[in-house]
Design an enzyme around this catalytic site. Structure first.
Site, mmCIF file in Angstrom:
data_model
loop_
_atom_site.group_PDB
_atom_site.id
_atom_site.type_symbol
_atom_site.label_atom_id
_atom_site.label_comp_id
_atom_site.label_asym_id
_atom_site.label_seq_id
_atom_site.Cartn_x
_atom_site.Cartn_y
_atom_site.Cartn_z
ATOM 1 C CD GLU A 163 -3.019 -1.028 2.258
ATOM 2 O OE1 GLU A 163 -2.870 -0.200 3.178
ATOM 3 O OE2 GLU A 163 -3.990 -1.771 2.179
ATOM 4 C CD GLU A 339 -3.555 -5.903 3.807
ATOM 5 O OE1 GLU A 339 -4.370 -5.100 4.299
ATOM 6 O OE2 GLU A 339 -2.320 -5.730 3.828
HETATM 7 C C1 FCB Z 1 -4.426 -2.199 5.514
HETATM 8 C C2 FCB Z 1 -3.004 -2.502 5.982
HETATM 9 C C3 FCB Z 1 -2.928 -3.585 7.025
HETATM 10 C C4 FCB Z 1 -4.054 -3.483 8.021
HETATM 11 C C5 FCB Z 1 -5.390 -3.399 7.316
HETATM 12 C C6 FCB Z 1 -6.588 -3.373 8.229
HETATM 13 O O1 FCB Z 1 -4.486 -0.895 5.036
HETATM 14 O O2 FCB Z 1 -2.220 -2.907 4.890
HETATM 15 O O3 FCB Z 1 -1.667 -3.492 7.636
HETATM 16 O O4 FCB Z 1 -3.862 -2.405 8.872
HETATM 17 O O5 FCB Z 1 -5.404 -2.258 6.505
#
Ligand code: FCB
Length: 442
Positions: A163, A339
């Protein structure tokens, strides 16, 4: 009641994702631990502290549970400040520690995926200006070479940077992350150096391991106009969709980085992705607002009737995952959901969130987009950055004081999916009945 089975492709990767600082504990040599020490930065003054005690060995029990739950992959990150505690010094013991964890994954039949940078920087790098410094891409590439040399025996799937868009926005625009700046020009420089650092890392990894597959995990946020048909809202949606979602990966496909109305050529970044990694959580409404001059005249918000997570951080918008994948497949590369998850200590929304997002994932796969896996955030509750321990993203809960893991119902849902490589109406009925009407209408 209608029944059906949404089957996923053979070999699909099912896992959870974690990050070093959030689970390891006692990382004292990075910018986040320094940031946590200063009052006012973390909600309720909390700290990562012992986190989930992975460095102390509890990765074993969490990965035991992951494997017992039918998962066949795990995405983790390695901590630069442990491996290179000072500019000229490498800590071979730290590398050996990660080698041990990777062997542990393979013994559990979990395909590893390693993130090389997940938000944290060594303190010595911060002292040199962090990613604002034009020397940082080369320093990152040296770290990557060292780490890949040591770990390539066990791993071929690499995320260079997690990110970059969140790192730059939170650290240099909103100021919620270290170094807490509000400076668009600095954000531009940081992202540009991350593009360069990624490109150098990509080539270094492929030199050391030709069979490697290397990408970025991008945070894709959905943006919708608050008033459909309003041209100003629509223009702001287009601006955010480019600036936040598209700018980084576009630099890797077109060789030009365009952000915040500035633009620079980065020819060295072209063709430095083997897959597109997408982190998707939620979707905002966007409205033009003349009084919001500090935010480039826009407001982002959730509608009054939204289904929200426990602390209102995430709006339940599963369709946005489909849109993210639709966008991502245009790069013509394999896709991974690196994620996706929701903060929910009571596990009230999570089963529905998982079932409806996996349904969107399955829909996307049916368009023949090359989606190779899904990593749920996260295996166990962990330290959520500036939000401290207030947000609980784990399939398993964590009692931070005792390190006890707490079973949540979502574990059984995710286990049923991973073990059958499918989401069936029976599974939804049993573990996520709130999702049934949306998934199996009739
Ligand atoms: C994302 C991050 C991860 C975690 C999630 C909830 O933005 O990559 O580390 O904090 O959110």
């Amino acid at each position: 009641m209608p029944t059906a089975t949404f089957q996923f492709p053979a070999g699909f990767l099912w896992g959870t994702a974690t990050a070093a600082h959030q689970v390891e504990g006692h990382n004292t040599n990075n910018n986040w631990s320094a940031w946590e020490e200063e009052p006012g930065h973390i909600l309720n003054g909390q700290r990562a502290g012992a986190a989930c005690d992975w460095w102390g060995g509890r990765w074993k029990e969490d990965l035991d549970r992951a494997a017992a739950g039918g998962q066949n992959a795990h995405r983790m990150s390695i901590e630069w400040s442990r491996i290179q505690p000072e500019p000229g010094r490498w800590d071979e013991d730290a590398l050996e520690h990660y080698r041990m964890i990777l062997r542990g994954m393979l013994q559990r039949k979990l395909t590893p995926m390693i993130t090389l940078h997940h938000f944290t920087d060594p303190l010595w790098l911060t002292a040199q200006g962090g990613w604002e410094n034009d020397e940082t891409p080369a320093q990152f590439a040296r770290f990557v070479e060292k780490a890949v040399e040591a770990l390539k025996e066990y791993n071929t799937l690499w995320v260079t940077i997690n990110e970059p868009n969140v790192y730059a926005t939170s650290g240099y625009v909103s100021g919620d992350f270290p170094p807490g700046k509000q400076d668009l020009a600095a954000a531009f420089q940081v992202l540009l150096n991350m593009v360069r650092g990624h490109a150098l890392a990509y080539r270094a990894i492929h030199r050391l391991q030709p069979e490697a597959r290397v990408g970025v995990a991008l945070n894709y946020r959905g943006f919708q106009p608050a008033h459909p048909g309003n041209p100003l809202d629509a223009a702001l949606v287009r601006f955010l969709a480019h600036n936040f979602n598209a700018s980084f990966l576009e630099a890797l496909s077109r060789g030009r980085f365009r952000y915040a109305l500035r633009s620079t050529a980065v020819p060295e970044a072209v063709k430095t992705q083997d897959f597109v990694g997408i982190n998707y959580y939620t979707t905002d409404l966007v409205a033009f607002d003349l009084s919001a001059y500090q935010d480039l005249f826009h407001r982002r918000f959730y509608p009054g009737d939204a289904v929200l997570s426990e602390n209102g951080f995430i709006r339940h918008t599963p369709q946005g995952l489909f849109e993210a994948l639709h966008w991502g497949q245009k790069f013509g590369l394999p896709l991974l959901v690196t994620e996706n998850g929701v903060e929910d200590s009571q596990d009230g929304l999570r089963p529905r969130y998982i079932a409806e997002h996996l349904h969107q994932l399955w829909r996307a796969i049916n368009f023949n987009w090359q989606i190779k896996g899904y990593f749920h955030w996260s295996q166990v509750d962990n330290f959520e950055w500036e939000r401290g321990w207030s947000q609980r993203f784990g399939l398993w809960g964590l009692d931070v004081d005792t390190q006890t893991r707490i079973h949540r119902p979502s574990v059984d849902l995710y286990t049923a999916v991973c073990k059958s490589n499918a989401l069936s109406s029976e599974t939804v009925q049993q573990y996520a009945p709130a999702a049934y009407p949306a998934l199996f209408p009739g």
